[in-house]
Design an enzyme around this catalytic site. Structure first.
Site, PDB file in Angstrom:
ATOM      1  N   LYS A  79       0.845  -1.196   0.000  1.00  0.00           N
ATOM      2  CA  LYS A  79       0.000   0.000   0.000  1.00  0.00           C
ATOM      3  C   LYS A  79       0.881   1.248   0.000  1.00  0.00           C
ATOM      4  O   LYS A  79       1.921   1.270   0.666  1.00  0.00           O
ATOM      5  CB  LYS A  79      -0.906  -0.024   1.236  1.00  0.00           C
ATOM      6  CG  LYS A  79      -1.942   1.089   1.303  1.00  0.00           C
ATOM      7  CD  LYS A  79      -2.847   0.907   2.521  1.00  0.00           C
ATOM      8  CE  LYS A  79      -3.892   1.995   2.649  1.00  0.00           C
ATOM      9  NZ  LYS A  79      -4.775   1.796   3.829  1.00  0.00           N
ATOM     10  N   SER A 130      -9.862  -0.420   7.089  1.00  0.00           N
ATOM     11  CA  SER A 130      -9.289  -0.296   5.750  1.00  0.00           C
ATOM     12  C   SER A 130      -8.602  -1.526   5.166  1.00  0.00           C
ATOM     13  O   SER A 130      -8.278  -1.533   3.982  1.00  0.00           O
ATOM     14  CB  SER A 130      -8.314   0.872   5.707  1.00  0.00           C
ATOM     15  OG  SER A 130      -9.036   2.058   5.556  1.00  0.00           O
ATOM     16  N   SER A 173      -9.703   2.017   2.935  1.00  0.00           N
ATOM     17  CA  SER A 173      -8.801   2.722   2.048  1.00  0.00           C
ATOM     18  C   SER A 173      -7.807   1.827   1.297  1.00  0.00           C
ATOM     19  O   SER A 173      -7.248   2.258   0.310  1.00  0.00           O
ATOM     20  CB  SER A 173      -8.027   3.773   2.841  1.00  0.00           C
ATOM     21  OG  SER A 173      -7.196   3.140   3.798  1.00  0.00           O
TER      22      SER A 173
HETATM   23  N1  GLN Z   1     -12.987   4.449   6.363  1.00  0.00           N
HETATM   24  C1  GLN Z   1     -12.427   4.850   7.599  1.00  0.00           C
HETATM   25  C2  GLN Z   1     -11.985   6.280   7.512  1.00  0.00           C
HETATM   26  O1  GLN Z   1     -12.272   6.896   6.559  1.00  0.00           O
HETATM   27  C3  GLN Z   1     -11.279   3.949   7.965  1.00  0.00           C
HETATM   28  C4  GLN Z   1     -10.096   4.177   7.140  1.00  0.00           C
HETATM   29  C5  GLN Z   1      -8.931   3.329   7.534  1.00  0.00           C
HETATM   30  O2  GLN Z   1      -9.081   2.289   8.168  1.00  0.00           O
HETATM   31  N2  GLN Z   1      -7.746   3.783   7.170  1.00  0.00           N
HETATM   32  O3  GLN Z   1     -11.354   6.802   8.368  1.00  0.00           O
END
Ligand code: GLN
Length: 486
Positions: A80, A179, A155
């Site tokens: 990532k 994410s 994400s």
């Molecule tokens: N969707 C969640 C956010 O927008 C979690 C994102 C994540 O786990 N990095 O913060």
């Protein structure tokens, strides 16, 4: 032919490599070819590291020839784009870091490299990991390989989509509120968020430091255990890294879950949940019961509904502090025109996207004098209540089973103008980060041809228990073997 289709798992590829029926260079070439064929449709990669990957593959083949191979040697991995890779662009899918080339490797990358892994590229994500669909990437949106008009989740959407499409054998993602698990669910792959502190965060670009954790996205549970074996363990460069030595996570994959106690908390079957999702998770839990686990279907974790609100105070607060470092002086994008203050303001105005700015504003507001007690402190107190409630549940149960996402993957564009709708995608995953627990997402069904993920949550540092349960379920079903026809 399997290599051209590139659907080998880590353990399958390892066998072929060890038996010299396949070389790492062949495997890497086939993977790169597939990436170049599919990327115009999937858009999972920010960077493809063709040359470097082939060099690493040659080195891996030498290691294999001298008998020095371990289970990850010579096998392609996608990282990532929020994990530092020495000499390789690391953008966080942000304009702010569009030209940032780190001078060092994140600990996880270092550990994979030491084991002879072949890094084939960096994956797309929501900017600074803020989002649930990769639509917040400042670069482009990744498409779900099961239906290209839909999001892959986020994400870590690029990592999950690439594993599902066979553009990599496995990937690393990061999980602050879901994410790793939510994109794994949306793309029909396996994703593990380890216990907070189990995997080093050194070299992970910080979003919300008390919640962030790195973990694997793989094609099955055995692969997940193999990757965790490589990346877990103490790191003196991360002060929150846990000192206890990790076990060999493959040893728990016995298939025997007789007598394990599983709870199904009703609050996770939220209002508005897609009926097929609820049905699939209930059916999967019934399968676990059939396999010998004892299931309590009537568990209540009453504080669950507050987790989302707590998260959207704590995560933005930590993010606002962490992202203060992007001032145009130390890293990446730099606006240069006028005075120092003007440059700093314009750097942040043009460098950050809308969602990142929204989080910084919420966070600075929640931390400001006069509001700190009302918001941040209150959120921390509720966080403690949520953690205690889990502790209490784990005196009775070995694991908890829930859905990952209330719906199957939604259409690109469907939620992007409604941040609150988007935040709701993570109602089932966020409580786990709030409490620092380990949890896995595994494929557990389909609705309209789109994957559904089951979440198994464990006690702190009980990755073995959830891997064991996930593995037993996987052995009894074939959801994880289905592939998008891309
Ligand atoms: N969707 C969640 C956010 O927008 C979690 C994102 C994540 O786990 N990095 O913060």
């Amino acid at each position: 032919m399997i290599i051209n289709d590139n659907r080998l798992t880590i353990h399958e590829a390892h066998k072929l490599l060890k038996a010299k029926e396949l070389s790492s260079v062949e495997l890497t070439r086939a993977t790169l070819e597939r990436i170049h064929n599919l990327e115009p449709k999937v858009h999972a990669f920010v960077t493809v590291t063709d040359e470097l990957a082939l060099k690493q593959a040659q080195k891996a083949d030498q290691l294999i020839a001298t008998g020095g191979a371990n289970p990850l040697t010579g096998i392609p991995v996608l990282i990532k784009d929020n994990m530092c890779t020495k000499g390789i662009l690391t953008t966080c899918a942000s304009k702010m870091l569009e030209n940032f080339v780190p001078p060092y490797d994140a600990t996880v990358v270092e550990r994979l490299s030491e084991r002879g892994a072949v890094i084939i590229g960096k994956s797309n994500m929501d900017e600074f990991a803020m989002g649930s669909s990769t639509e917040n990437s400042a670069l482009f949106t990744t498409h779900n390989p099961w239906d290209l008009s839909r999001v892959p989740g986020g994400s870590s959407g690029g990592s999950a989509a690439a594993v599902a499409a066979g553009e990599t054998i496995y990937a690393l993602g990061s999980d602050t509120g879901g994410s790793i698990r939510q994109p794994a669910s949306f793309c029909g792959v396996t994703g593990l968020k380890p216990t907070y502190g189990r995997v080093s965060r050194y070299g992970l670009v910080a979003f919300a430091s008390s919640l962030d954790q790195i973990g694997p996205l793989t094609q099955d549970v055995t692969d997940c255990a193999l990757v965790l074996n490589a990346i877990a363990g103490y790191d003196s460069r991360d002060s929150t890294s846990a000192p206890q030595p990790p076990p060999d996570y493959t040893r728990c994959l016995s298939g025997d879950i007789k007598g394990l106690k599983i709870g199904v908390p009703k609050e996770y079957f939220v209002e508005g949940i897609q009926p097929e999702v609820a049905a699939a998770i209930r059916a999967a839990t019934a399968k676990l019961e059939e396999l010998g686990a004892s299931v309590d279907w009537e568990v209540s974790l009453a504080h669950t509904p507050y987790a989302l609100a707590v998260y959207y105070i704590i995560a933005p607060s930590e993010a606002s502090a962490n992202l203060a470092r992007y001032d145009g002086v130390k890293y990446g994008f730099s606006y240069e025109a006028g005075s120092m203050w003007e440059d700093l303001e314009k750097t942040r105005e043009y460098g950050f996207g809308a969602e990142v700015k929204r989080r910084i504003m919420i966070g600075t507001y929640a931390l400001s004098a006069g509001y700190y007690d009302a918001y941040y402190l209150k959120a921390q107190k509720v966080r403690t209540l949520i953690r205690r409630e889990f502790d209490q549940a784990f005196t009775k149960y070995d694991a908890l089973v829930t859905p990952i996402s209330p719906t199957v993957p939604f259409k690109i564009g469907e939620k992007i103008d409604n941040p609150l709708q988007m935040y709701l995608s993570d109602v089932c995953t966020i409580p786990v980060n709030i409490a620092g627990l380990p949890a896995i997402s595994i494929p557990a069904g389909f609705a309209d041809g789109l994957p559904i993920g089951m979440q198994i949550i464990g006690k702190p540092f009980a990755e073995e228990t959830i891997l064991k349960i996930a593995h037993a379920y996987e052995q009894a079903t074939d959801w994880h073997k289905r592939r998008p026809g891309i």
